[in-house]
Write a protein that holds these residues in place. Structure first.
Motif, PDB file in Angstrom:
ATOM      1  N   LEU A   3      25.573  38.241   6.848  1.00  0.00           N
ATOM      2  CA  LEU A   3      27.004  38.181   6.537  1.00  0.00           C
ATOM      3  C   LEU A   3      27.335  37.029   5.607  1.00  0.00           C
ATOM      4  O   LEU A   3      28.225  37.110   4.783  1.00  0.00           O
ATOM      5  N   TYR A   7      29.642  37.304   2.408  1.00  0.00           N
ATOM      6  CA  TYR A   7      30.917  36.586   2.308  1.00  0.00           C
ATOM      7  C   TYR A   7      30.698  35.125   1.922  1.00  0.00           C
ATOM      8  O   TYR A   7      30.996  34.220   2.695  1.00  0.00           O
ATOM      9  N   LEU A  12      34.992  34.671  -0.995  1.00  0.00           N
ATOM     10  CA  LEU A  12      36.193  34.479  -0.173  1.00  0.00           C
ATOM     11  C   LEU A  12      37.305  33.849  -1.002  1.00  0.00           C
ATOM     12  O   LEU A  12      38.472  34.233  -0.898  1.00  0.00           O
ATOM     13  N   LYS A  16      40.697  35.789  -1.840  1.00  0.00           N
ATOM     14  CA  LYS A  16      42.001  35.286  -1.369  1.00  0.00           C
ATOM     15  C   LYS A  16      42.931  34.945  -2.524  1.00  0.00           C
ATOM     16  O   LYS A  16      44.130  35.143  -2.445  1.00  0.00           O
ATOM     17  N   GLY A  39      40.706  53.978   0.333  1.00  0.00           N
ATOM     18  CA  GLY A  39      42.049  53.738  -0.185  1.00  0.00           C
ATOM     19  C   GLY A  39      42.137  52.573  -1.152  1.00  0.00           C
ATOM     20  O   GLY A  39      43.215  52.235  -1.620  1.00  0.00           O
ATOM     21  N   GLN A  62      44.794  46.699  -4.756  1.00  0.00           N
ATOM     22  CA  GLN A  62      44.590  46.144  -3.430  1.00  0.00           C
ATOM     23  C   GLN A  62      43.277  46.658  -2.888  1.00  0.00           C
ATOM     24  O   GLN A  62      42.870  47.777  -3.176  1.00  0.00           O
ATOM     25  N   GLY A  63      42.620  45.810  -2.147  1.00  0.00           N
ATOM     26  CA  GLY A  63      41.334  46.219  -1.599  1.00  0.00           C
ATOM     27  C   GLY A  63      40.752  45.127  -0.737  1.00  0.00           C
ATOM     28  O   GLY A  63      41.412  44.116  -0.469  1.00  0.00           O
ATOM     29  N   CYS A  64      39.513  45.332  -0.359  1.00  0.00           N
ATOM     30  CA  CYS A  64      38.842  44.375   0.515  1.00  0.00           C
ATOM     31  C   CYS A  64      38.452  43.128  -0.271  1.00  0.00           C
ATOM     32  O   CYS A  64      38.602  43.075  -1.484  1.00  0.00           O
ATOM     33  N   ARG A 128      29.158  49.453   1.128  1.00  0.00           N
ATOM     34  CA  ARG A 128      30.093  48.536   0.483  1.00  0.00           C
ATOM     35  C   ARG A 128      29.825  48.360  -1.013  1.00  0.00           C
ATOM     36  O   ARG A 128      30.556  47.642  -1.688  1.00  0.00           O
TER      37      ARG A 128
ATOM     38  N   HIS B 341      40.990  42.404   4.929  1.00  0.00           N
ATOM     39  CA  HIS B 341      41.043  43.844   4.710  1.00  0.00           C
ATOM     40  C   HIS B 341      40.239  44.557   5.807  1.00  0.00           C
ATOM     41  O   HIS B 341      39.194  44.061   6.231  1.00  0.00           O
ATOM     42  N   HIS B 343      38.158  46.874   5.804  1.00  0.00           N
ATOM     43  CA  HIS B 343      36.733  47.091   5.530  1.00  0.00           C
ATOM     44  C   HIS B 343      35.901  45.854   5.789  1.00  0.00           C
ATOM     45  O   HIS B 343      34.760  45.946   6.240  1.00  0.00           O
ATOM     46  N   ASP B 344      36.480  44.715   5.488  1.00  0.00           N
ATOM     47  CA  ASP B 344      35.765  43.472   5.774  1.00  0.00           C
ATOM     48  C   ASP B 344      35.665  43.271   7.293  1.00  0.00           C
ATOM     49  O   ASP B 344      34.630  42.842   7.805  1.00  0.00           O
ATOM     50  N   THR B 347      32.872  45.569   8.585  1.00  0.00           N
ATOM     51  CA  THR B 347      31.521  45.099   8.244  1.00  0.00           C
ATOM     52  C   THR B 347      31.114  43.928   9.141  1.00  0.00           C
ATOM     53  O   THR B 347      29.982  43.860   9.618  1.00  0.00           O
ATOM     54  N   ILE B 348      32.048  43.022   9.364  1.00  0.00           N
ATOM     55  CA  ILE B 348      31.731  41.840  10.182  1.00  0.00           C
ATOM     56  C   ILE B 348      31.529  42.248  11.647  1.00  0.00           C
ATOM     57  O   ILE B 348      30.599  41.787  12.315  1.00  0.00           O
ATOM     58  N   ASP B 350      30.486  45.080  12.680  1.00  0.00           N
ATOM     59  CA  ASP B 350      29.238  45.853  12.766  1.00  0.00           C
ATOM     60  C   ASP B 350      28.035  44.947  13.005  1.00  0.00           C
ATOM     61  O   ASP B 350      27.094  45.312  13.714  1.00  0.00           O
ATOM     62  N   GLU B 351      28.078  43.784  12.399  1.00  0.00           N
ATOM     63  CA  GLU B 351      26.988  42.819  12.571  1.00  0.00           C
ATOM     64  C   GLU B 351      26.777  42.486  14.058  1.00  0.00           C
ATOM     65  O   GLU B 351      25.667  42.186  14.493  1.00  0.00           O
ATOM     66  N   ALA B 373      47.486  50.123   2.940  1.00  0.00           N
ATOM     67  CA  ALA B 373      46.464  50.944   2.283  1.00  0.00           C
ATOM     68  C   ALA B 373      45.446  51.437   3.295  1.00  0.00           C
ATOM     69  O   ALA B 373      44.884  52.523   3.165  1.00  0.00           O
ATOM     70  N   ILE B 402      35.389  33.410   9.700  1.00  0.00           N
ATOM     71  CA  ILE B 402      34.788  33.558   8.372  1.00  0.00           C
ATOM     72  C   ILE B 402      35.859  33.474   7.286  1.00  0.00           C
ATOM     73  O   ILE B 402      35.677  32.846   6.254  1.00  0.00           O
ATOM     74  N   PHE B 403      36.996  34.096   7.546  1.00  0.00           N
ATOM     75  CA  PHE B 403      38.077  34.098   6.555  1.00  0.00           C
ATOM     76  C   PHE B 403      39.029  32.907   6.722  1.00  0.00           C
ATOM     77  O   PHE B 403      40.103  32.871   6.137  1.00  0.00           O
ATOM     78  N   GLU B 404      38.624  31.986   7.565  1.00  0.00           N
ATOM     79  CA  GLU B 404      39.386  30.753   7.801  1.00  0.00           C
ATOM     80  C   GLU B 404      40.847  31.016   8.164  1.00  0.00           C
ATOM     81  O   GLU B 404      41.764  30.401   7.627  1.00  0.00           O
TER      82      GLU B 404
END
Lengths: 157, 406
Positions: A3, A7, A12, A16, A39, A62-64, A128, B341, B343-344, B347-348, B350-351, B373, B402-404
């Motif tokens: 991970l 990330y 990140l 952001k 989406g 917009q997205g991940c 991904r 998001h 999807h993130d 994924t996290i 899933d780990e 969305a 992870i995303f603080e």
């Protein structure tokens, strides 16, 4: 699976605070990309000057974190490049995501290559990969205007 | 069968995911299979296989009996009046397509309206869209309220003299809202409008009684009911199945075939053209036995406790926003986290071996309405426990780290 590799801090940060998340004024080329499975949406705007130089590039969408970071890094690195150079870098990036271990092009500085390589973490996450490549395919489409909307499900990578 | 010990009936949980125990929270997408179902498929193919309904040899007769046994089991499980009201399809999607296509042929013309809801899965919208294209019908959507519910009033508001059929989900695969089907059917029938229920999420999690609900059509997805993939069920009132035309043509569905013309077979053969998913149908009998052995009442109680617990811990978790707050809620916990998001998140998670779904869950109309969305969705099955939900919550906390986020 790692991970931390996916990330990374750069991802990140760009995810952001995406750079060039806006609409280029007086853009002369654009294309929309869409991943119907999740989406995610991206709209790329280009301003190519008479010398085919990329005067400005921006995106909306917009997205991940991965897709936003990828679009952000892409627009950051390509601004000021010539159309021919843009194509070379795009191909190099897509080949790296697909099979190669590194970015080979001489058109980018080492620190810029490192930035792009941060996106290579998606290789371990097949579901991904499309998040990372959507904006790049959409850029190609904007340049070539071959298709109005890129649908990630009809793409190879 | 003790519901708290049910995981061991499912071989999948013997495996590790990324070196972790599997926490499977994606049953609204597809459920895992108990050993009895998997074994039944193996046994059928190795000891009893034959096509059904055609030959007269020993294996063919035995296989036909097994196939028809499942039809009777389904009939009893959903309390249908007649076994011939049970049609096997390749999935709930095909069941809904069957209704849209055949009902469309006989009863819909330009300007007619089909009333759906904003909660519908794409499979209860796209088949009707075809008729919008080919016949010029209109599609109306009953609107959700702020809790993500469809009320009787929201349906009533959209009924017009042109409404010819109503298609509603029994249980939303996103907000978890359970719709007042019986009341909707009563209202619709008072205006001579038939009702199709998308029971994909309803059938695995609710006690079904077709005669009590009185709906005209009910679509079921077997792979969401601890059964095999490639199999769905259409329940339809006999009068409809007798009146509507066949859906597909082929072997097994005919009466007499002449150069000049063709007659069709009796029910249920009329709607089962070609070689059916024989092994899946026969194995599905084991899914029904499995559910009956635990008891739907116990399953409903168990899942209600879990959903309440899940809502409670996720509500306490800062930055998690639950989607929908229906008064009667089943089986699904959809959520978003500001700043991450879906999807993130997936994924996290899933780990850690936590399997959830991220995306629009085939409900783009609903996500547009909610102005998001995508969303993350944890959905429950008989094998889940409070421990699974605790693991979900702690993996969500890992995402936030992870995303603080705080």
């Amino acid at each position: 699976m790692n991970l931390k590799e996916l990330y990374q801090e750069i991802i990140l940060d760009h995810g952001k605070n995406p750079r060039n998340l806006r609409k280029t004024e007086n853009f002369n080329k654009d294309a929309k990309g869409h991943n119907p499975l999740c989406g995610d949406k991206v709209h790329i705007f280009l301003k190519l000057n008479d010398n085919k130089k990329l005067e400005d590039i921006s995106f909306e969408g917009q997205g991940c974190a991965i897709s936003m970071a990828s679009a952000s890094i892409m627009t950051d690195l390509l601004k000021g490049k010539e159309e021919k150079e843009v194509k070379e870098i795009v191909n190099d990036f897509l080949e790296m995501i697909k099979e190669k271990d590194e970015i080979n092009t001489n058109l980018l500085k080492d620190d810029e290559k490192t930035k792009l390589m941060c996106l290579s973490g998606v290789k371990q996450y097949p579901m991904r990969v499309k998040c990372a490549t959507l904006s790049w395919h959409t850029l190609t489409s904007a340049i070539e205007k071959s298709q109005n909307e890129i649908n990630s499900e009809s793409l190879e990578v | 069968m003790n519901i708290n010990n049910i995981k061991k009936e499912f071989p999948i949980f013997d495996n590790k995911v990324h070196n972790n125990d599997l926490v499977y929270l994606d049953s609204a997408n597809s459920s895992q299979k108990p050993r009895v179902v998997v074994d039944r498929i193996y046994d059928f193919y190795t000891k009893e296989f034959s096509n059904v309904g055609r030959s007269v040899h020993y294996l063919a007769v035995a296989a036909t009996n097994l196939y028809e046994n499942t039809r009777t089991s389904v009939q009893k499980f959903i309390n249908a009046k007649d076994a011939n009201e049970i049609v096997f399809t390749k999935g709930a999607t095909e069941a809904i397509n069957l209704v849209a296509s055949t009902f469309g042929q006989n009863h819909l013309k330009e300007g007619d309206e089909v009333l759906l809801t904003e909660l519908e899965h794409h499979s209860n919208y796209v088949p009707w869209h075809y008729l919008r294209k080919s016949k010029g019908i209109k599609i109306e959507f009953a609107e959700i309220n702020e809790d993500g519910e469809i009320t009787l009033e929201s349906i009533e508001k959209k009924i017009t003299p042109k409404t010819k059929i109503i298609g509603v989900t029994h249980l939303s695969n996103v907000t978890g809202a359970i719709l007042p089907i019986k009341e909707i059917v009563q209202l619709a029938h008072s205006k001579n409008i038939p009702v199709l229920v998308d029971g994909c999420q309803g059938a695995p999690h609710l006690k079904l009684d077709m005669q009590d609900l009185d709906c005209d059509f009910y679509a079921i997805s077997c792979h969401k009911m601890y059964g095999p993939t490639g199999l769905g069920i259409l329940y339809a009132k006999k009068t409809w199945l007798e009146e509507l035309p066949p859906y597909q043509g082929g072997g097994g569905m005919i009466g007499e075939v002449k150069k000049e013309g063709i007659t069709y077979g009796d029910l249920p053969n009329k709607y089962e053209a070609g070689t059916m998913a024989t092994a899946q149908v026969i194995a599905f009998d084991e899914s029904i036995k499995f559910l009956n052995k635990i008891g739907m009442d116990k399953i409903i109680k168990h899942e209600k406790e879990l959903i309440e617990y899940g809502q409670e811990i996720l509500r306490k978790n800062n930055s998690v926003k639950l989607i929908g707050n229906p008064k009667t809620k089943g089986s699904v916990l959809s959520f978003t986290i500001d700043g991450i998001h879906p999807h993130d998140i997936a994924t996290i998670l899933d780990e850690d071996g936590v399997a959830i779904r991220a995306g629009h869950h085939c409900c783009q109309i609903l996500h547009d309405k909610l102005d998001i969305a995508a969303s993350a969705r944890a959905s429950l099955g008989v094998y889940n426990s409070k421990d699974d939900l605790d693991k979900l919550n702690s993996s969500i906390n890992k995402c936030k780290k992870i995303f603080e986020l705080k």
